[in-house]
Design a protein around this motif. Structure first.
Motif, short mmCIF file in Angstrom:
data_model
loop_
_atom_site.label_atom_id
_atom_site.label_comp_id
_atom_site.label_asym_id
_atom_site.label_seq_id
_atom_site.Cartn_x
_atom_site.Cartn_y
_atom_site.Cartn_z
N THR A 7 -6.32 29.28 -5.67
CA THR A 7 -6.28 28.93 -4.30
C THR A 7 -4.78 29.80 -3.74
N ILE A 8 -4.73 30.14 -2.74
CA ILE A 8 -3.69 31.41 -2.24
C ILE A 8 -3.78 30.68 -0.72
N SER A 9 -2.86 30.59 -0.22
CA SER A 9 -2.31 30.04 1.13
C SER A 9 -1.73 31.21 1.42
N ILE A 10 -1.73 32.04 2.43
CA ILE A 10 -0.56 32.66 3.82
C ILE A 10 -0.59 32.55 4.45
N GLY A 11 0.64 32.11 5.10
CA GLY A 11 0.69 31.09 6.38
C GLY A 11 1.89 31.86 7.21
N GLY A 12 1.39 31.35 7.71
CA GLY A 12 2.98 32.02 8.98
C GLY A 12 2.72 33.91 9.92
N LEU A 13 1.35 33.76 9.92
CA LEU A 13 1.01 34.90 10.23
C LEU A 13 0.43 34.93 11.83
N PRO A 14 0.36 35.87 12.47
CA PRO A 14 0.08 35.62 13.99
C PRO A 14 -1.03 35.96 14.16
N ALA A 15 -2.35 35.74 14.65
CA ALA A 15 -3.56 35.94 14.61
C ALA A 15 -3.55 37.57 14.89
N GLY A 16 -4.88 38.38 13.93
CA GLY A 16 -4.71 40.15 14.12
C GLY A 16 -3.78 40.37 13.31
N ALA A 20 -8.52 27.48 -17.98
CA ALA A 20 -9.69 27.63 -17.53
C ALA A 20 -10.56 25.95 -17.13
N GLY A 21 -11.29 26.10 -16.46
CA GLY A 21 -11.64 25.01 -15.76
C GLY A 21 -10.97 23.97 -14.72
N ALA A 22 -9.61 24.84 -14.54
CA ALA A 22 -9.14 24.46 -13.59
C ALA A 22 -9.28 25.33 -12.30
N THR A 23 -8.63 24.06 -11.38
CA THR A 23 -7.81 25.31 -9.89
C THR A 23 -6.31 24.79 -9.24
N ALA A 24 -5.86 26.46 -9.64
CA ALA A 24 -4.30 26.03 -9.62
C ALA A 24 -3.85 27.23 -8.21
N SER A 25 -3.12 26.63 -7.84
CA SER A 25 -2.44 26.95 -6.22
C SER A 25 -1.16 27.67 -6.23
N ALA A 26 -1.13 28.17 -4.39
CA ALA A 26 0.06 29.47 -4.49
C ALA A 26 0.27 29.43 -3.01
N SER A 27 1.70 29.31 -2.64
CA SER A 27 1.41 29.87 -1.33
C SER A 27 2.23 30.32 -0.85
N ILE A 28 2.62 31.17 0.52
CA ILE A 28 3.20 31.68 1.16
C ILE A 28 3.75 32.22 2.44
N THR A 29 4.43 31.71 3.01
CA THR A 29 4.73 32.08 3.99
C THR A 29 5.87 33.12 4.50
N TYR A 30 4.85 33.75 5.60
CA TYR A 30 5.66 35.19 6.55
C TYR A 30 6.34 34.24 7.62
N ALA A 31 7.84 34.93 7.97
CA ALA A 31 8.24 34.88 9.04
C ALA A 31 9.22 36.01 10.06
N ALA A 32 9.89 35.67 11.13
CA ALA A 32 9.42 36.58 12.12
C ALA A 32 11.26 37.31 10.77
N THR A 33 11.63 38.37 11.21
CA THR A 33 13.24 39.24 11.32
C THR A 33 13.35 39.91 12.36
N ALA A 34 14.91 40.64 11.97
CA ALA A 34 14.97 41.19 13.19
C ALA A 34 14.18 42.43 13.87
N PRO A 35 13.72 42.49 14.58
CA PRO A 35 13.21 43.57 15.71
C PRO A 35 13.88 44.60 14.89
N LEU A 36 13.55 46.42 14.82
CA LEU A 36 13.84 47.62 14.03
C LEU A 36 14.16 48.28 15.35
N ALA A 37 15.07 48.26 14.81
CA ALA A 37 16.25 49.68 15.74
C ALA A 37 16.55 50.82 14.92
N LEU A 38 16.09 52.24 15.75
CA LEU A 38 16.33 53.01 14.87
C LEU A 38 18.03 53.96 15.53
N ALA A 39 18.14 54.63 14.20
CA ALA A 39 19.20 55.43 14.45
C ALA A 39 18.66 57.25 14.50
#
Length: 486
Positions: free
Chosen positions: A47-56, A114-133
């Motif tokens: 079971t893999i849980s991916i959190g912190g993502l906005p809808a879409g 075998a015969g068991a359910t493992a789990s892992a989780s990943i959480t996304y979080a916002a970083t600084a907005p992209l700036a171009l040069a």
């Protein structure tokens, strides 16, 4: 004797081993054995849980493991039937608007039993907005008008409008031009060497194509070939004229971009012939090649037959029309771009006096009429005949008086790897203002028009794209800049 008699009086004794085996099987079926390794279990679940993502917004997680297992995940899920062993989760950042969502942890290992359910989780979080040069990569050029590269090549090929193609190799501008046709052209008005396109099989056949104006002011599309002994110099004797298009009277509106489409055919964007308002009515006339997007098959060019009309060209075989035409109703398409992942074609068409526009249509859609000189952007230009039936109107437009511009300079949809937040956005500029803007396009609708705050780089003549799909801006100051993270 009693024992012998007893033996024969118990006829079931020979069946005892079989009865014991059946009992053991029944015990196992009723839950016998160790809880952490059920008899007969050969696979496990994760079971893999991916959190912190906005809808879409989709995640970007790759799971790899035993037996070359690999799977890309975009949201939380449970995977079943996995071979026991160690699995690795690798998470990448994803774009959200002009910002980035970064994962924690980036990598992790999880053990599946075998015969068991493992789990892992990943959480996304916002970083600084992209700036171009803009990062300067070359200077001292004479009117750098286009930049491109052969597939898989680390060099940059920079065109100077007076007629030279220069090579930038390992950060150094080579002194000897790749090609010099300066005696064949002039920079009067908007004339000159305007673009080039490498054949998709350039690595094997050495063919490239150039678009320039000759001394009479006509448009010339020509095939050339790299020299056999020096990859940085073209063969001066290899020229084969593909097509010459008369461009009488005026010295402006030449269009000028050559590009190979995803179908392997050569496209060329031509201007309407010049002056104001298309006085000759070329853009709406399908019997002339001005004010058009052309599509040619040049994969077997010879002197006798420099090109053929590809199947599917909308006017092929129609009397009174030119079969080379793919689309029409263009004023001065100063750069267009194929976005192959989205199968879209973007055309930046320079306006007359008030409005600049970008048209977006599916790549395979033939026969589009982009409206000039009936329309300028979304507005009636020729009010006496402003019939919009059947016209393709722009995805976006901007006004000269509010955007501070005068002539759109079309760019590309970003598909590089250095700026993942920018993926899928179309970048464009304006010759007069020099700003850098972008927008996204999806489901037939533009969105998220963004001004990146780029200023003081001079008149923007063109965009360029290298073999890694990173983008460049070319300035009238003689400098070439790479679009980078600030």
């Amino acid at each position: 004797m009693r024992h012998l008699l007893s033996h024969f009086s118990r006829p079931w004794l020979p069946l005892l081993p079989l009865l014991l085996a059946c009992c053991l099987a029944l015990l196992a079926a009723c839950g016998g054995g160790h809880d952490d390794d059920p008899p007969g279990a050969t696979t496990g679940d994760l079971t893999i849980s991916i959190g912190g993502l906005p809808a879409g917004v989709a995640g970007a997680v790759t799971l790899s493991g035993p037996a070359s297992y690999s799977k890309t995940l975009t949201a939380s899920t449970t995977l079943t039937g996995l071979v026991p062993g160690a699995y690795t989760l690798s998470a990448a950042s994803v774009a959200q608007g002009t910002g980035t969502l970064a994962p924690t942890p980036v990598t992790q290992q999880v053990q599946v039993n075998a015969g068991a359910t493992a789990s892992a989780s990943i959480t996304y979080a916002a970083t600084a907005p992209l700036a171009l040069a803009l990062q300067e990569v070359a200077s001292g050029l004479s009117a750098p008008i286009f930049l491109t590269a052969p597939p898989g090549d680390s060099r940059l090929f920079i065109l100077e409008r007076p007629g030279r193609i220069r090579v930038l190799q390992n950060g150094t501008l080579l002194a000897t031009p790749f090609l010099d046709i300066s005696p064949l052209t002039t920079t009067s008005g908007e004339r000159g060497l305007l673009s080039m396109a490498f054949h998709p099989q350039y690595a094997s056949n050495g063919y490239f194509f150039i678009y320039y104006t000759n001394l009479a002011g006509d448009i010339v599309i020509e095939r050339q070939q790299v020299s056999a002994g020096n990859a940085n110099v073209a063969d001066p004797l290899s020229a084969l004229t593909i097509l010459t298009i008369p461009h009488p009277t005026f010295s402006n509106h030449y269009g000028g971009l050559l590009s190979f489409g995803p179908d392997g055919y050569l496209y060329a964007g031509t201007g309407d012939g010049g002056s104001a308002g298309d006085p000759s009515g070329n853009a709406q006339n399908t019997n002339v090649l001005l004010g058009k997007l052309l599509r040619l098959d040049v994969n077997a060019s010879t002197v006798a037959q420099p090109y053929v009309i590809p199947p599917g060209n909308p006017f092929a075989g129609t009397p009174g029309t030119r079969g080379e035409i793919w689309a029409y109703g263009l004023r001065n398409p100063w750069r267009y771009a194929f976005d192959i992942p989205a199968q879209l074609l973007y055309i930046a068409d320079v306006g007359q006096a008030n409005w600049e526009e970008v048209d977006v249509r599916p790549v395979g859609q033939a026969g589009n009429n982009y409206g000039w000189n009936i329309m300028e952007g979304l507005h009636c230009y020729n009010s006496s005949s402003c019939n919009q039936a059947g016209l393709v109107l722009p995805a976006i437009e901007y006004a000269h008086d509010t955007a501070g511009g005068c002539s759109i300079t079309g760019g590309y949809v970003y598909r590089g790897t250095a700026l993942p937040e920018l993926a899928g956005q179309y970048l464009y500029s304006d010759y007069c203002s020099g700003w850098l803007k972008s927008f996204s396009y999806g489901n037939g609708t533009p969105s998220a028009v963004t001004d990146w705050g780029i200023t003081n780089v001079g008149n923007i003549l063109s965009f360029g794209q290298d073999a890694q799909n990173e983008l460049y801006m070319l300035s009238g100051t003689g400098k070439v800049y790479k679009v980078v993270r600030k």
